[in-house]
Design a protein around this motif. Sequence first.
Motif, PDB file in Angstrom:
ATOM      1  N   MET A  44      -5.908  -2.283 -12.548  1.00 34.00           N
ATOM      2  CA  MET A  44      -4.899  -1.981 -11.532  1.00 34.00           C
ATOM      3  C   MET A  44      -3.626  -2.786 -11.747  1.00 34.00           C
ATOM      4  O   MET A  44      -2.522  -2.295 -11.506  1.00 34.00           O
ATOM      5  N   GLN A  45      -3.760  -4.011 -12.204  1.00 36.94           N
ATOM      6  CA  GLN A  45      -2.578  -4.837 -12.464  1.00 36.94           C
ATOM      7  C   GLN A  45      -1.681  -4.211 -13.522  1.00 36.94           C
ATOM      8  O   GLN A  45      -0.466  -4.420 -13.510  1.00 36.94           O
ATOM      9  N   ASN A  46      -2.274  -3.443 -14.419  1.00 38.34           N
ATOM     10  CA  ASN A  46      -1.515  -2.817 -15.493  1.00 38.34           C
ATOM     11  C   ASN A  46      -1.108  -1.382 -15.184  1.00 38.34           C
ATOM     12  O   ASN A  46      -0.448  -0.733 -15.998  1.00 38.34           O
ATOM     13  N   LEU A  47      -1.495  -0.875 -14.020  1.00 37.80           N
ATOM     14  CA  LEU A  47      -1.119   0.479 -13.631  1.00 37.80           C
ATOM     15  C   LEU A  47       0.362   0.496 -13.247  1.00 37.80           C
ATOM     16  O   LEU A  47       0.809  -0.327 -12.449  1.00 37.80           O
ATOM     17  N   PRO A  48       1.155   1.412 -13.816  1.00 36.77           N
ATOM     18  CA  PRO A  48       2.603   1.415 -13.542  1.00 36.77           C
ATOM     19  C   PRO A  48       2.964   1.427 -12.063  1.00 36.77           C
ATOM     20  O   PRO A  48       3.865   0.702 -11.639  1.00 36.77           O
TER      21      PRO A  48
ATOM     22  N   ARG B 105       0.836  -1.201   0.000  1.00 37.06           N
ATOM     23  CA  ARG B 105       0.000   0.000   0.000  1.00 37.06           C
ATOM     24  C   ARG B 105       0.873   1.254   0.000  1.00 37.06           C
ATOM     25  O   ARG B 105       0.659   2.184  -0.790  1.00 37.06           O
ATOM     26  N   VAL B 106       1.865   1.283   0.873  1.00 32.23           N
ATOM     27  CA  VAL B 106       2.727   2.466   0.981  1.00 32.23           C
ATOM     28  C   VAL B 106       3.635   2.584  -0.233  1.00 32.23           C
ATOM     29  O   VAL B 106       3.868   3.693  -0.738  1.00 32.23           O
ATOM     30  N   ARG B 107       4.144   1.471  -0.741  1.00 43.34           N
ATOM     31  CA  ARG B 107       5.010   1.525  -1.922  1.00 43.34           C
ATOM     32  C   ARG B 107       4.246   2.086  -3.124  1.00 43.34           C
ATOM     33  O   ARG B 107       4.801   2.850  -3.932  1.00 43.34           O
ATOM     34  N   ILE B 108       2.982   1.718  -3.251  1.00 46.66           N
ATOM     35  CA  ILE B 108       2.161   2.250  -4.344  1.00 46.66           C
ATOM     36  C   ILE B 108       2.039   3.770  -4.222  1.00 46.66           C
ATOM     37  O   ILE B 108       2.179   4.502  -5.203  1.00 46.66           O
ATOM     38  N   VAL B 109       1.783   4.255  -3.017  1.00 45.36           N
ATOM     39  CA  VAL B 109       1.648   5.696  -2.792  1.00 45.36           C
ATOM     40  C   VAL B 109       2.954   6.419  -3.121  1.00 45.36           C
ATOM     41  O   VAL B 109       2.948   7.481  -3.770  1.00 45.36           O
ATOM     42  N   LEU B 110       4.061   5.853  -2.702  1.00 33.72           N
ATOM     43  CA  LEU B 110       5.356   6.467  -3.019  1.00 33.72           C
ATOM     44  C   LEU B 110       5.546   6.609  -4.523  1.00 33.72           C
ATOM     45  O   LEU B 110       6.012   7.652  -5.012  1.00 33.72           O
ATOM     46  N   LEU B 111       5.173   5.575  -5.264  1.00 32.98           N
ATOM     47  CA  LEU B 111       5.337   5.606  -6.717  1.00 32.98           C
ATOM     48  C   LEU B 111       4.342   6.550  -7.378  1.00 32.98           C
ATOM     49  O   LEU B 111       4.695   7.268  -8.324  1.00 32.98           O
ATOM     50  N   GLU B 112       3.108   6.561  -6.906  1.00 28.62           N
ATOM     51  CA  GLU B 112       2.102   7.455  -7.468  1.00 28.62           C
ATOM     52  C   GLU B 112       2.517   8.911  -7.318  1.00 28.62           C
ATOM     53  O   GLU B 112       2.269   9.738  -8.190  1.00 28.62           O
ATOM     54  N   LYS B 113       3.148   9.230  -6.213  1.00 34.02           N
ATOM     55  CA  LYS B 113       3.542  10.607  -5.940  1.00 34.02           C
ATOM     56  C   LYS B 113       4.969  10.914  -6.391  1.00 34.02           C
ATOM     57  O   LYS B 113       5.417  12.061  -6.290  1.00 34.02           O
TER      58      LYS B 113
ATOM     59  N   VAL C 182       1.362   0.231  -9.558  1.00 32.55           N
ATOM     60  CA  VAL C 182       1.077  -1.081  -8.963  1.00 32.55           C
ATOM     61  C   VAL C 182       2.098  -2.111  -9.449  1.00 32.55           C
ATOM     62  O   VAL C 182       2.668  -2.861  -8.645  1.00 32.55           O
ATOM     63  N   LYS C 183       2.337  -2.147 -10.743  1.00 37.79           N
ATOM     64  CA  LYS C 183       3.302  -3.100 -11.296  1.00 37.79           C
ATOM     65  C   LYS C 183       4.680  -2.890 -10.686  1.00 37.79           C
ATOM     66  O   LYS C 183       5.367  -3.846 -10.318  1.00 37.79           O
ATOM     67  N   ASN C 184       5.098  -1.630 -10.572  1.00 34.30           N
ATOM     68  CA  ASN C 184       6.438  -1.340 -10.069  1.00 34.30           C
ATOM     69  C   ASN C 184       6.547  -1.456  -8.551  1.00 34.30           C
ATOM     70  O   ASN C 184       7.656  -1.462  -8.010  1.00 34.30           O
ATOM     71  N   SER C 185       5.401  -1.534  -7.870  1.00 32.35           N
ATOM     72  CA  SER C 185       5.430  -1.684  -6.412  1.00 32.35           C
ATOM     73  C   SER C 185       5.672  -3.129  -5.990  1.00 32.35           C
ATOM     74  O   SER C 185       6.018  -3.391  -4.838  1.00 32.35           O
ATOM     75  N   LEU C 186       5.475  -4.063  -6.900  1.00 33.39           N
ATOM     76  CA  LEU C 186       5.617  -5.480  -6.575  1.00 33.39           C
ATOM     77  C   LEU C 186       7.069  -5.846  -6.325  1.00 33.39           C
ATOM     78  O   LEU C 186       7.954  -5.512  -7.112  1.00 33.39           O
ATOM     79  N   THR C 187       7.312  -6.531  -5.231  1.00 31.70           N
ATOM     80  CA  THR C 187       8.649  -7.054  -4.967  1.00 31.70           C
ATOM     81  C   THR C 187       8.830  -8.346  -5.757  1.00 31.70           C
ATOM     82  O   THR C 187       7.868  -8.921  -6.275  1.00 31.70           O
ATOM     83  N   SER C 188      10.060  -8.814  -5.839  1.00 32.83           N
ATOM     84  CA  SER C 188      10.312 -10.073  -6.557  1.00 32.83           C
ATOM     85  C   SER C 188       9.571 -11.224  -5.904  1.00 32.83           C
ATOM     86  O   SER C 188       9.097 -12.139  -6.584  1.00 32.83           O
ATOM     87  N   LEU C 189       9.430 -11.183  -4.579  1.00 38.89           N
ATOM     88  CA  LEU C 189       8.692 -12.234  -3.866  1.00 38.89           C
ATOM     89  C   LEU C 189       7.214 -12.185  -4.236  1.00 38.89           C
ATOM     90  O   LEU C 189       6.582 -13.221  -4.462  1.00 38.89           O
ATOM     91  N   GLU C 190       6.637 -10.989  -4.316  1.00 33.76           N
ATOM     92  CA  GLU C 190       5.234 -10.860  -4.672  1.00 33.76           C
ATOM     93  C   GLU C 190       4.998 -11.293  -6.114  1.00 33.76           C
ATOM     94  O   GLU C 190       3.976 -11.929  -6.407  1.00 33.76           O
TER      95      GLU C 190
END
Length: 210
Positions: free
Chosen positions: A192-196, A23-31, A198-206
């Motif tokens: 959402m899966q295709n939103l940059p 959730r927080v990683r997505i916000v960091l990327l969005e902003k 969200v995609k870039n917030s995923l860790t390698s584990l996720e």
Amino acid sequence: MSLISNRSSMVLFHNENGHRSQRVRIVLLEKGISCDLEPLTEENIPKEILELNPDGHLPFLVDRELSLYHSELIVEYLDERFPHPPLLPVYPVARAQFRLILLRIEEEWSKNMDVLEDLSSTKSQINKARSHLQKNISNSLSLFDNKKFFRSDEFSVLDSVITPILLRLDYHQIKVPNKKGSKPMFDYIERMQNLPSVKNSLTSLEIELL
């Protein structure tokens, strides 16, 4: 070097497979916020962090002299510290309505997902949380409409909260019937899966698990 002190940049200590951390990683990327990411597990939190974050939950944000835990507070802080683009409506009435939905999602979705992600949860607790989450999401299908984002034409904090949960449904064996009434939700998940962010917030584990 200290994990927290003497840092000139913002740092987020996060769980690589936790919905609240994503959730927080997505916000960091969005902003577009520059932030160092430090992966941790809640089973191995350093003493230095526990002194400031007694419950030991992740994520944990350090911004110079400020230390914050609880993902809701972190997101609210980031939205106020970096106001563009805003992730909550500007006008008080609309903002209050969003907060009500956030409260509902927190109580009915997020807390059940917390149980599913907690390695100390018993089988009974997991089954109960899975059942409640499946029921609560099914009862929320009417909240999804034809807007691009959740209840809005613009990305908001609501999207950052529900998207990580929805992405984890299959992994946690939560089945929402694929019927006419659920189509807007599945369409939303695909967008959402295709939103940059969200995609870039995923860790390698996720990426591996989800």
